[in-house]
Design an enzyme around this catalytic site. Structure first.
Site, short mmCIF file in Angstrom:
data_model
loop_
_atom_site.label_atom_id
_atom_site.label_comp_id
_atom_site.label_asym_id
_atom_site.label_seq_id
_atom_site.Cartn_x
_atom_site.Cartn_y
_atom_site.Cartn_z
N ASP A 1 -16.30 5.23 14.57
CA ASP A 1 -15.64 5.45 13.28
C ASP A 1 -15.14 4.08 12.85
O ASP A 1 -14.31 3.48 13.51
CB ASP A 1 -14.50 6.44 13.57
N VAL B 1 -5.45 0.34 2.93
CA VAL B 1 -5.63 -1.12 2.80
C VAL B 1 -6.85 -1.40 1.93
O VAL B 1 -6.79 -2.23 1.01
CB VAL B 1 -5.77 -1.77 4.19
N ASP C 1 -11.53 -0.51 5.63
CA ASP C 1 -10.69 -1.71 5.49
C ASP C 1 -11.48 -2.96 5.89
O ASP C 1 -11.31 -4.03 5.29
CB ASP C 1 -9.45 -1.64 6.39
N LYS D 1 -5.22 10.87 0.78
CA LYS D 1 -5.36 9.50 1.31
C LYS D 1 -6.58 8.89 0.65
O LYS D 1 -7.69 9.44 0.79
CB LYS D 1 -5.51 9.57 2.83
N LYS E 1 -3.49 -1.51 15.48
CA LYS E 1 -2.98 -0.75 16.62
C LYS E 1 -4.02 -0.68 17.73
O LYS E 1 -5.21 -0.60 17.46
CB LYS E 1 -2.65 0.68 16.18
N GLU F 1 0.83 -1.21 0.00
CA GLU F 1 0.00 0.00 0.00
C GLU F 1 0.87 1.27 0.00
O GLU F 1 2.09 1.21 0.21
CB GLU F 1 -0.94 0.03 1.22
N1 PSU Z 1 -2.67 1.70 10.71
C1 PSU Z 1 -1.33 1.79 10.84
N2 PSU Z 1 -0.60 2.41 9.87
C2 PSU Z 1 -1.19 2.92 8.75
C3 PSU Z 1 -2.61 2.80 8.61
C4 PSU Z 1 -3.31 2.19 9.60
O1 PSU Z 1 -0.80 1.33 11.83
O2 PSU Z 1 -0.50 3.48 7.89
C5 PSU Z 1 -3.27 3.31 7.36
C6 PSU Z 1 -3.55 2.13 6.40
O3 PSU Z 1 -3.38 2.59 5.07
C7 PSU Z 1 -5.01 1.84 6.67
C8 PSU Z 1 -5.54 3.24 6.92
O4 PSU Z 1 -5.67 1.20 5.60
O5 PSU Z 1 -4.54 3.87 7.68
C9 PSU Z 1 -6.87 3.22 7.65
O6 PSU Z 1 -7.40 4.52 7.66
P1 PSU Z 1 -8.93 4.74 8.09
O7 PSU Z 1 -8.95 4.34 9.56
O8 PSU Z 1 -9.20 6.18 7.88
O9 PSU Z 1 -9.74 3.81 7.26
MN MN Z 2 -12.28 6.31 9.68
#
Ligand code: PSU
Ligand code: MN
Length: 290
Positions: free
Chosen positions: A124, A90, A128, A70, A145, A9
């Site tokens: 939220d 992802v 993914d 993003k 995480k 990614e």
């Molecule tokens: N978690 C991490 N490092 C990252 C991401 C998540 O530890 O870089 C990134 C990945 O690209 C993941 C995205 O798909 O954040 C998720 O963002 P959101 O929660 O806005 O869907």
């Molecule tokens: Mn989100």
């Protein structure tokens, strides 16, 4: 026989790590996959074009350009129509990988369900998770995480039929820490065991992906008790700022890196490289019999 390929990614490059470590990491992951005998395909969007296999100049561009969007699933039509650049999450990387027939994808951590704030604001949920439910790609990661609500994240995956494998572990890893205290669905100790479950899933006609979770290498682990104060502080700050939507994850990642310094960066880089190696091994295994 299909060439063994591994998707990577680009949100982690543009938004997850500071320059120049992001660029070095992107290059190192590609080199590890090459050295295993598979082909890396870093995924991103350049001038509205979805690319699985960015060239070195394009990777450097996404590592250095300011304000790269993003791109998760909902952003794909925006960047396509407006011919913008984008760094894929992802979810978006899985979608593009499936489109070009790549079955294995290595990343660091997936998005998930965020913790409730003390104000009890609505949850939220990362796209993914929904992508794993519907897109047929094996995602190799170090779990998620602990900035997230991990029990709720695993419940969502269960509800949507996503099998969660522990690679050499019975415990769901929590990115910096080798265990979250939660169990995976099944433990696999070899690429062949993962490939067998993948083939069975496909043969049964079950849609969606597979989540392969690999604990961070032992020497680089940060015990949960050491990382938790930084996580709590970052989550509280995000709530205090009223952050929403796509801003939340990058803010939390940046803040935790600032609060924990070099140690979290080292763990992050170590697990990403380890996941690239495991993903290449799985891709080779799939190539053997396909
Ligand atoms: N978690 C991490 N490092 C990252 C991401 C998540 O530890 O870089 C990134 C990945 O690209 C993941 C995205 O798909 O954040 C998720 O963002 P959101 O929660 O806005 O869907
Ligand atoms: Mn989100």
């Amino acid at each position: 026989m299909q060439m063994p390929e591994v998707a990577l990614e680009s949100t982690v490059i543009s938004h997850g790590l500071p320059y120049p470590r992001n660029l070095q990491l992107a290059q190192a992951m590609e080199a590890i996959i090459h050295s295993q005998g598979a082909t890396p395909r870093t995924v991103g969007v350049i001038a509205g074009e979805f690319i699985a296999g960015l060239n070195p100049a394009q990777i450097e561009h996404l590592a250095t350009a300011p304000n790269v969007r993003k791109v998760s699933r909902r952003d794909l039509p925006i960047v396509a129509a407006r011919k913008e650049d984008g760094a894929t999450t992802v979810a978006a990387t899985m979608w593009i990988a499936q489109r070009v027939g790549i079955e294995v994808f290595a990343t660091g951590g997936i998005g998930g369900i965020h913790r409730q704030t003390s104000a009890g604001t609505s949850s939220d949920v990362s796209a993914d998770l929904q992508e794993l439910a519907q897109t047929a790609v094996i995602v190799v990661c170090a779990g998620a995480k602990a900035i997230l609500d991990l029990p709720a994240t695993l419940e969502y995956l269960e509800t949507h039929g996503v099998t969660v494998i522990g690679y050499g572990t019975d415990d769901f890893p929590a990115f910096y820490s080798r265990s979250s205290g939660l169990l995976v669905d099944v433990r696999c100790d070899s690429p062949a065991e993962v490939a067998a479950i993948w083939r069975a899933k496909r043969a049964l006609g079950l849609p969606g992906g597979l989540l392969v979770t690999v604990p961070v290498p032992l020497d680089d682990e940060i015990p949960a008790n050491d990382i938790e104060p930084a996580i709590e502080q970052a989550v509280a700050e995000a709530a205090a700022r009223g952050l929403r939507s796509a801003e939340v994850t990058p803010f939390l990642l940046t803040r935790i890196a600032e609060l924990t310094g070099e140690r979290s960066l080292r763990a992050n880089l170590a697990l990403l490289k380890n996941n690239a190696r495991v993903a290449a091994e799985i891709a080779l295994e799939l190539g053997v019999l396909s």
